[in-house]
Design an enzyme around this catalytic site. Structure first.
Site, short mmCIF file in Angstrom:
data_model
loop_
_atom_site.label_atom_id
_atom_site.label_comp_id
_atom_site.label_asym_id
_atom_site.label_seq_id
_atom_site.Cartn_x
_atom_site.Cartn_y
_atom_site.Cartn_z
N GLN A 35 -7.23 0.85 4.78
CA GLN A 35 -7.97 0.38 5.95
C GLN A 35 -9.47 0.25 5.69
O GLN A 35 -10.18 -0.42 6.45
CB GLN A 35 -7.74 1.31 7.14
CG GLN A 35 -6.37 1.21 7.76
CD GLN A 35 -6.12 -0.10 8.48
OE1 GLN A 35 -7.05 -0.83 8.83
NE2 GLN A 35 -4.85 -0.42 8.71
N CYS A 64 3.47 0.95 11.04
CA CYS A 64 4.49 1.56 10.19
C CYS A 64 5.25 2.68 10.89
O CYS A 64 6.27 3.14 10.41
CB CYS A 64 3.86 2.09 8.90
SG CYS A 64 3.23 0.78 7.82
N HIS A 91 -2.45 -7.46 2.59
CA HIS A 91 -2.28 -8.06 3.92
C HIS A 91 -3.23 -7.50 4.97
O HIS A 91 -3.24 -7.96 6.11
CB HIS A 91 -0.82 -7.98 4.38
CG HIS A 91 -0.37 -6.63 4.83
ND1 HIS A 91 -0.18 -6.32 6.15
CD2 HIS A 91 -0.05 -5.52 4.13
CE1 HIS A 91 0.25 -5.06 6.26
NE2 HIS A 91 0.33 -4.56 5.05
N THR A 144 9.44 -7.17 -12.51
CA THR A 144 8.78 -8.46 -12.67
C THR A 144 7.76 -8.67 -11.55
O THR A 144 8.08 -8.53 -10.38
CB THR A 144 9.81 -9.61 -12.65
OG1 THR A 144 10.76 -9.39 -13.68
CG2 THR A 144 9.13 -10.95 -12.86
N ASN A 183 -6.24 4.63 10.30
CA ASN A 183 -5.72 3.37 10.81
C ASN A 183 -5.53 3.34 12.32
O ASN A 183 -5.38 2.28 12.91
CB ASN A 183 -4.38 3.04 10.13
CG ASN A 183 -3.40 4.19 10.23
OD1 ASN A 183 -3.65 5.27 9.69
ND2 ASN A 183 -2.28 3.97 10.88
N GLY A 234 0.81 -1.21 0.00
CA GLY A 234 0.00 0.00 0.00
C GLY A 234 0.85 1.26 0.00
O GLY A 234 0.48 2.27 -0.61
#
Length: 386
Positions: free
Chosen positions: A181, A329, A203, A243, A151, A71
């Site tokens: 969120q 975070c 996630h 990739t 969050n 994100g």
């Protein structure tokens, strides 16, 4: 173990794990034109369909929904990609709010250092200051970036109303929403929010870490109002080179599909658990920080009676209960949470605030055990001297 830190990350669903395991055998490079590469590309396109359906945007191209590493990368791509597509134009003002995730706020600080003007709208009580927002709108605005769901506090901001106003008064401005969120927690689509760009992450919805996505509206692509952030081989419609992580993307797709199908029951369960936990926590002496307007079903912010959040986190951890003091975070930062201060808490209150966050995997019994442990902690832990 009782896991109540679902805003930080969620347990990967069994179906997502199974899909990822199957995908490990598809080892081709999605950019290769032989059969093994084509098989890998098909995995990505199937996941794109699943995530797009969960977002309510129908079937889209690789340009309209690009897969990223997380994100945070989706937010960086949206903000820097749109701002620097307009770098040579007169517009140099960005509007955001004072409670954004670090992956937005720290980008804003860098842009300020580069000479852009950043206006941060207040979010007291979990409500965006509409009056200040309207005053900030003028012909110099090039980007409006607002999160949908906070969050830390669980506040759901009225992004739709403010984005609509921005579109009306600043038609050339780009609107970006960090919906990480809010995705599969509250009902929305990029169109319903008037969002040109919208970031999500795997996630947070029982998918794997290391994969996110950015929705880009057809109008933004047509007007060339975004440029690539990662430059290289031109994967993901040219907007995100590198990739692709097909194993993670496959898991993201499956988790999104499951989340879409179980949306109503999941939200109902998380809301019930949150309300039960709130009542139990308040009964033993905690204060619930309830957003004034609208709140997410899975987040509960609690201020403890003169007990530092770190002290309570350690106490809970020793009992096998996982909660947090705010954003994962920014957990290693020693600075006071700007979100909690922006919400209206004092520095002392913010220092004594914890976050409890739920998923559909949690149970009422776990909530009861948490409230019992919280009561014990409030009675026994050393209080902060004022």
């Amino acid at each position: 173990m009782i896991y109540f830190d679902n805003s930080a990350t969620t347990e990967i669903s069994l179906a997502a794990k199974q899909k990822m395991t199957e995908t490990l055998d598809i080892y081709g490079n999605p950019s290769s034109t032989h059969s093994v590469g084509i098989a890998a590309a098909r995995v990505i396109e199937r996941a794109r369909e699943q995530v797009s359906a969960a977002l309510g945007v129908g079937r889209v191209s690789a340009q309209n929904l690009i897969f990223t590493s997380c994100g945070s990368e989706a937010n960086n791509t949206a903000i820097l990609g749109s701002v620097y597509s307009k770098a040579k134009r007169r517009a140099n003002k960005i509007i955001t709010d004072n409670s954004e995730h670090p992956s937005v706020e720290n980008v804003m600080k860098r842009l300020e250092a580069d000479g852009f003007e950043v206006v941060r709208i207040k979010t007291e009580g979990g409500v965006l200051d509409e009056e200040s927002f309207m005053k900030a709108l003028d012909d110099r605005v090039l980007l409006v970036s607002l999160m949908l769901t906070n969050n830390e506090t669980g506040a759901v901001y009225d992004v739709k109303k403010l984005f609509s106003a921005a579109k009306r008064l600043c038609p050339d401005a780009v609107t970006h929403c960090d919906a990480v969120q809010g995705f599969l927690k509250i009902p929305f689509s990029p169109k319903s929010l008037s969002a040109d760009l919208l970031s999500i992450s795997a996630h947070k919805i029982h998918g794997p870490k290391g994969v996110g996505a950015l929705y880009i509206s057809p109008e933004i692509i047509k007007a060339k109002k975004i440029v690539p952030y990662l430059i290289g081989g031109g994967q993901e419609g040219g907007y995100r080179s590198g990739t692709e992580n097909i194993v993670g993307i496959a898991g993201f797709g499956k988790a999104a599909e499951q989340g879409r199908l179980s949306f109503v029951s999941s939200v109902e369960k998380m809301t019930a658990l949150r309300d039960m936990c709130q009542a139990g926590a308040v009964a033993v002496g905690a204060k619930a920080n309830i957003p004034t307007r609208m709140r997410a079903p899975h987040i509960l912010s609690l201020t403890l009676p003169d007990i530092k959040s770190e002290t309570m986190l350690n106490f809970m951890s020793a009992k096998g209960i996982c909660i947090s003091a705010g954003s994962a975070c920014s957990a290693h930062s020693r600075n006071m949470s700007p979100t909690l201060i922006g919400f209206g808490l004092s520095a002392a209150e913010a220092d004594c605030t914890v976050r409890v966050s739920f998923s559909e995997y949690n149970t009422e019994r776990e909530v009861e055990e948490f409230c019992s442990a919280l009561s014990e902690g409030i009675k026994t832990l050393v209080r902060v001297r004022r």
